[in-house]
Design a protein around this motif. Structure first.
Motif, PDB file in Angstrom:
ATOM      1  N   LEU A 179       3.552   8.181  -2.313  1.00 47.02           N
ATOM      2  CA  LEU A 179       3.635   6.894  -1.615  1.00 47.02           C
ATOM      3  C   LEU A 179       2.455   6.680  -0.682  1.00 47.02           C
ATOM      4  O   LEU A 179       1.820   5.619  -0.669  1.00 47.02           O
ATOM      5  CB  LEU A 179       4.931   6.853  -0.796  1.00 47.02           C
ATOM      6  CG  LEU A 179       6.208   6.530  -1.559  1.00 47.02           C
ATOM      7  CD1 LEU A 179       7.411   7.125  -0.846  1.00 47.02           C
ATOM      8  CD2 LEU A 179       6.350   5.036  -1.654  1.00 47.02           C
ATOM      9  N   ARG A 180       2.153   7.702   0.099  1.00 43.52           N
ATOM     10  CA  ARG A 180       1.064   7.569   1.074  1.00 43.52           C
ATOM     11  C   ARG A 180      -0.282   7.385   0.371  1.00 43.52           C
ATOM     12  O   ARG A 180      -1.117   6.584   0.797  1.00 43.52           O
ATOM     13  CB  ARG A 180       1.019   8.798   1.987  1.00 43.52           C
ATOM     14  CG  ARG A 180       2.176   8.828   2.983  1.00 43.52           C
ATOM     15  CD  ARG A 180       1.973   9.925   3.999  1.00 43.52           C
ATOM     16  NE  ARG A 180       2.255  11.225   3.434  1.00 43.52           N
ATOM     17  CZ  ARG A 180       1.641  12.351   3.771  1.00 43.52           C
ATOM     18  NH1 ARG A 180       0.667  12.330   4.650  1.00 43.52           N
ATOM     19  NH2 ARG A 180       1.990  13.502   3.229  1.00 43.52           N
ATOM     20  N   THR A 181      -0.478   8.160  -0.707  1.00 41.48           N
ATOM     21  CA  THR A 181      -1.758   8.085  -1.417  1.00 41.48           C
ATOM     22  C   THR A 181      -1.937   6.696  -2.033  1.00 41.48           C
ATOM     23  O   THR A 181      -3.004   6.079  -1.936  1.00 41.48           O
ATOM     24  CB  THR A 181      -1.799   9.169  -2.517  1.00 41.48           C
ATOM     25  OG1 THR A 181      -1.568  10.434  -1.898  1.00 41.48           O
ATOM     26  CG2 THR A 181      -3.136   9.186  -3.224  1.00 41.48           C
ATOM     27  N   ALA A 182      -0.863   6.177  -2.639  1.00 39.67           N
ATOM     28  CA  ALA A 182      -0.961   4.859  -3.274  1.00 39.67           C
ATOM     29  C   ALA A 182      -1.227   3.779  -2.241  1.00 39.67           C
ATOM     30  O   ALA A 182      -2.099   2.917  -2.431  1.00 39.67           O
ATOM     31  CB  ALA A 182       0.332   4.561  -4.030  1.00 39.67           C
ATOM     32  N   LEU A 183      -0.500   3.820  -1.126  1.00 46.25           N
ATOM     33  CA  LEU A 183      -0.671   2.762  -0.112  1.00 46.25           C
ATOM     34  C   LEU A 183      -2.042   2.856   0.568  1.00 46.25           C
ATOM     35  O   LEU A 183      -2.626   1.824   0.928  1.00 46.25           O
ATOM     36  CB  LEU A 183       0.462   2.828   0.902  1.00 46.25           C
ATOM     37  CG  LEU A 183       1.751   2.021   0.553  1.00 46.25           C
ATOM     38  CD1 LEU A 183       1.480   0.531   0.580  1.00 46.25           C
ATOM     39  CD2 LEU A 183       2.351   2.395  -0.788  1.00 46.25           C
ATOM     40  N   ALA A 184      -2.564   4.091   0.694  1.00 44.27           N
ATOM     41  CA  ALA A 184      -3.917   4.236   1.255  1.00 44.27           C
ATOM     42  C   ALA A 184      -4.951   3.687   0.281  1.00 44.27           C
ATOM     43  O   ALA A 184      -5.914   3.022   0.682  1.00 44.27           O
ATOM     44  CB  ALA A 184      -4.189   5.708   1.575  1.00 44.27           C
ATOM     45  N   ALA A 185      -4.732   3.939  -1.009  1.00 47.55           N
ATOM     46  CA  ALA A 185      -5.691   3.451  -2.015  1.00 47.55           C
ATOM     47  C   ALA A 185      -5.688   1.920  -2.080  1.00 47.55           C
ATOM     48  O   ALA A 185      -6.725   1.305  -2.300  1.00 47.55           O
ATOM     49  CB  ALA A 185      -5.341   4.041  -3.386  1.00 47.55           C
ATOM     50  N   LEU A 186      -4.530   1.310  -1.869  1.00 45.13           N
ATOM     51  CA  LEU A 186      -4.436  -0.152  -1.955  1.00 45.13           C
ATOM     52  C   LEU A 186      -4.935  -0.858  -0.687  1.00 45.13           C
ATOM     53  O   LEU A 186      -5.262  -2.053  -0.732  1.00 45.13           O
ATOM     54  CB  LEU A 186      -2.975  -0.569  -2.198  1.00 45.13           C
ATOM     55  CG  LEU A 186      -2.398  -0.223  -3.568  1.00 45.13           C
ATOM     56  CD1 LEU A 186      -0.900  -0.527  -3.596  1.00 45.13           C
ATOM     57  CD2 LEU A 186      -3.117  -1.006  -4.664  1.00 45.13           C
ATOM     58  N   ALA A 187      -4.961  -0.132   0.431  1.00 47.20           N
ATOM     59  CA  ALA A 187      -5.235  -0.767   1.725  1.00 47.20           C
ATOM     60  C   ALA A 187      -6.511  -1.618   1.741  1.00 47.20           C
ATOM     61  O   ALA A 187      -6.456  -2.796   2.157  1.00 47.20           O
ATOM     62  CB  ALA A 187      -5.253   0.289   2.828  1.00 47.20           C
ATOM     63  N   PRO A 188      -7.671  -1.096   1.295  1.00 51.69           N
ATOM     64  CA  PRO A 188      -8.894  -1.915   1.395  1.00 51.69           C
ATOM     65  C   PRO A 188      -8.804  -3.209   0.599  1.00 51.69           C
ATOM     66  O   PRO A 188      -9.300  -4.244   1.030  1.00 51.69           O
ATOM     67  CB  PRO A 188      -9.983  -0.993   0.806  1.00 51.69           C
ATOM     68  CG  PRO A 188      -9.406   0.381   0.836  1.00 51.69           C
ATOM     69  CD  PRO A 188      -7.912   0.242   0.746  1.00 51.69           C
ATOM     70  N   ARG A 189      -8.097  -3.168  -0.554  1.00 51.59           N
ATOM     71  CA  ARG A 189      -7.981  -4.369  -1.386  1.00 51.59           C
ATOM     72  C   ARG A 189      -7.266  -5.501  -0.636  1.00 51.59           C
ATOM     73  O   ARG A 189      -7.504  -6.673  -0.868  1.00 51.59           O
ATOM     74  CB  ARG A 189      -7.202  -4.008  -2.661  1.00 51.59           C
ATOM     75  CG  ARG A 189      -7.363  -5.071  -3.756  1.00 51.59           C
ATOM     76  CD  ARG A 189      -6.294  -4.996  -4.827  1.00 51.59           C
ATOM     77  NE  ARG A 189      -6.253  -3.730  -5.534  1.00 51.59           N
ATOM     78  CZ  ARG A 189      -5.335  -3.460  -6.468  1.00 51.59           C
ATOM     79  NH1 ARG A 189      -4.425  -4.364  -6.795  1.00 51.59           N
ATOM     80  NH2 ARG A 189      -5.317  -2.275  -7.059  1.00 51.59           N
ATOM     81  N   SER A 205      -0.380 -12.634   4.471  1.00 48.84           N
ATOM     82  CA  SER A 205       0.052 -13.455   3.327  1.00 48.84           C
ATOM     83  C   SER A 205      -0.037 -12.683   2.003  1.00 48.84           C
ATOM     84  O   SER A 205       0.486 -13.147   0.986  1.00 48.84           O
ATOM     85  CB  SER A 205      -0.788 -14.730   3.257  1.00 48.84           C
ATOM     86  OG  SER A 205      -2.142 -14.352   3.151  1.00 48.84           O
ATOM     87  N   ALA A 206      -0.695 -11.529   2.017  1.00 48.11           N
ATOM     88  CA  ALA A 206      -0.789 -10.716   0.793  1.00 48.11           C
ATOM     89  C   ALA A 206       0.419  -9.788   0.621  1.00 48.11           C
ATOM     90  O   ALA A 206       0.454  -8.963  -0.299  1.00 48.11           O
ATOM     91  CB  ALA A 206      -2.084  -9.890   0.823  1.00 48.11           C
ATOM     92  N   ARG A 207       1.393  -9.948   1.504  1.00 46.08           N
ATOM     93  CA  ARG A 207       2.564  -9.060   1.518  1.00 46.08           C
ATOM     94  C   ARG A 207       3.186  -8.839   0.132  1.00 46.08           C
ATOM     95  O   ARG A 207       3.355  -7.709  -0.324  1.00 46.08           O
ATOM     96  CB  ARG A 207       3.584  -9.686   2.476  1.00 46.08           C
ATOM     97  CG  ARG A 207       4.856  -8.944   2.626  1.00 46.08           C
ATOM     98  CD  ARG A 207       5.851  -9.796   3.437  1.00 46.08           C
ATOM     99  NE  ARG A 207       7.118  -9.135   3.509  1.00 46.08           N
ATOM    100  CZ  ARG A 207       7.503  -8.354   4.518  1.00 46.08           C
ATOM    101  NH1 ARG A 207       6.736  -8.200   5.569  1.00 46.08           N
ATOM    102  NH2 ARG A 207       8.660  -7.748   4.483  1.00 46.08           N
ATOM    103  N   SER A 208       3.520  -9.916  -0.554  1.00 52.55           N
ATOM    104  CA  SER A 208       4.201  -9.714  -1.843  1.00 52.55           C
ATOM    105  C   SER A 208       3.254  -9.133  -2.882  1.00 52.55           C
ATOM    106  O   SER A 208       3.678  -8.371  -3.759  1.00 52.55           O
ATOM    107  CB  SER A 208       4.890 -10.980  -2.332  1.00 52.55           C
ATOM    108  OG  SER A 208       3.991 -12.036  -2.275  1.00 52.55           O
ATOM    109  N   SER A 209       1.962  -9.440  -2.781  1.00 50.87           N
ATOM    110  CA  SER A 209       0.989  -8.839  -3.709  1.00 50.87           C
ATOM    111  C   SER A 209       0.896  -7.335  -3.474  1.00 50.87           C
ATOM    112  O   SER A 209       0.765  -6.543  -4.418  1.00 50.87           O
ATOM    113  CB  SER A 209      -0.398  -9.452  -3.522  1.00 50.87           C
ATOM    114  OG  SER A 209      -0.330 -10.832  -3.618  1.00 50.87           O
ATOM    115  N   VAL A 210       0.957  -6.922  -2.203  1.00 48.92           N
ATOM    116  CA  VAL A 210       0.935  -5.485  -1.885  1.00 48.92           C
ATOM    117  C   VAL A 210       2.132  -4.800  -2.539  1.00 48.92           C
ATOM    118  O   VAL A 210       1.998  -3.748  -3.181  1.00 48.92           O
ATOM    119  CB  VAL A 210       1.002  -5.253  -0.356  1.00 48.92           C
ATOM    120  CG1 VAL A 210       1.327  -3.809  -0.022  1.00 48.92           C
ATOM    121  CG2 VAL A 210      -0.292  -5.668   0.314  1.00 48.92           C
TER     122      VAL A 210
END
Ligand code: BEZ
Length: 254
Positions: A142-152, A216-221
């Motif tokens: 979970l942490r790795t995925a959310l860290a990888a997505l953060a910059p996007r 506003s990117a909440r649901s995309s995240v």
């Protein structure tokens, strides 16, 4: 965004009830380690909505709950618990308790030395500190995925990892330094089935600062996290399993 104005984790007792009831449901093991006895004075540190605190009280102990969330304190109070609003990193009890208990809360208190010092002061000599929280490697996927997505999504990567997940060796040393003799301190891998609200419910409950920064990117995240993690954490029936690793300990005030 600086640390000073970074969004903080917020709690809703209703959301917690819908998405995270497993937290108190799965506390049997650490409850057995605590083994509360009638007449003991026990502090439940990070008591949440008080469901587990009620179980301790039902054993005949005199329990005080403490939590930093007003919504949780209200929920616990409505269950008849003596629940107080307070910061576990700034405890001001002095030699009052036979035991301090904590389930699934200590990983939110990053100044673990301040917690251990305050707990030691709160205990009578010989009193016990028994607890369970996230240990080294907890929710790693979970942490790795959310860290990888953060910059996007314009989110600070540090918001993917706001917790304290020590090794047993590290936590033992910390407790000893604060004046405890450690009887047991172990990692317990515990893959955890999530309720129907799944991964999205988990992120919405436990990562409110991350989602606040996504705006506003909440649901995309949430969609992107599902896509990234489904091959690892979702089974062929659509059930999500979070990669929990608990750290469980029992220590005595010397
Ligand atoms: C845990 O109980 O291990 C946990 C809960 C929420 C976020 C991270 C860890």
């Amino acid at each position: 965004m600086t640390m000073e104005n970074a969004p903080v984790q917020t709690w809703s007792a209703a959301t917690y009830d819908a998405n995270a009831r497993f937290v108190s449901d799965l506390a049997e093991g650490i409850f057995e380690w605590l083994a509360p006895r009638p007449g003991e004075r026990i502090l439940d540190l990070g008591c949440g909505d008080g469901v587990l605190t009620q179980r301790i009280a039902a054993a005949g102990s005199e329990v005080t709950g403490l939590d930093s969330s007003i919504d949780f304190v209200r929920a616990a109070t409505s269950r008849g618990i003596d629940a107080r609003l307070g910061d576990g990193m700034a405890l001001d009890f002095d030699g009052e308790f036979d035991a301090v208990f904590s389930n699934a809360a200590l990983h939110w208190m990053r100044d673990a030395e301040a917690v251990a010092t305050g707990v030691r002061r709160a205990l009578k000599r010989g009193g016990r500190f028994v607890g369970e929280f996230g240990g080294h490697g907890n929710v790693a996927a979970l942490r790795t995925a959310l860290a990888a997505l953060a910059p996007r999504f314009g989110v600070s990567p540090s918001l993917a990892d706001p917790w304290y997940f020590p090794t047993p060796e590290g936590y033992r040393t910390l407790l000893e330094g604060a004046g405890f003799e450690v009887a047991r301190c172990v990692l317990v891998p515990r893959p955890t089935l999530l309720p129907e609200t799944g991964l999205k419910g988990w992120i919405e409950t436990f990562m409110t600062p991350y989602l606040a920064e996504a705006g506003s990117a909440r649901s995309s995240v949430l969609e992107a996290a599902e896509t990234l993690l489904a091959p690892i954490l979702r089974d062929d029936k659509g059930v999500w399993t979070a990669d929990y690793i608990r750290l469980r300990f029992e220590a005595y005030a010397i």
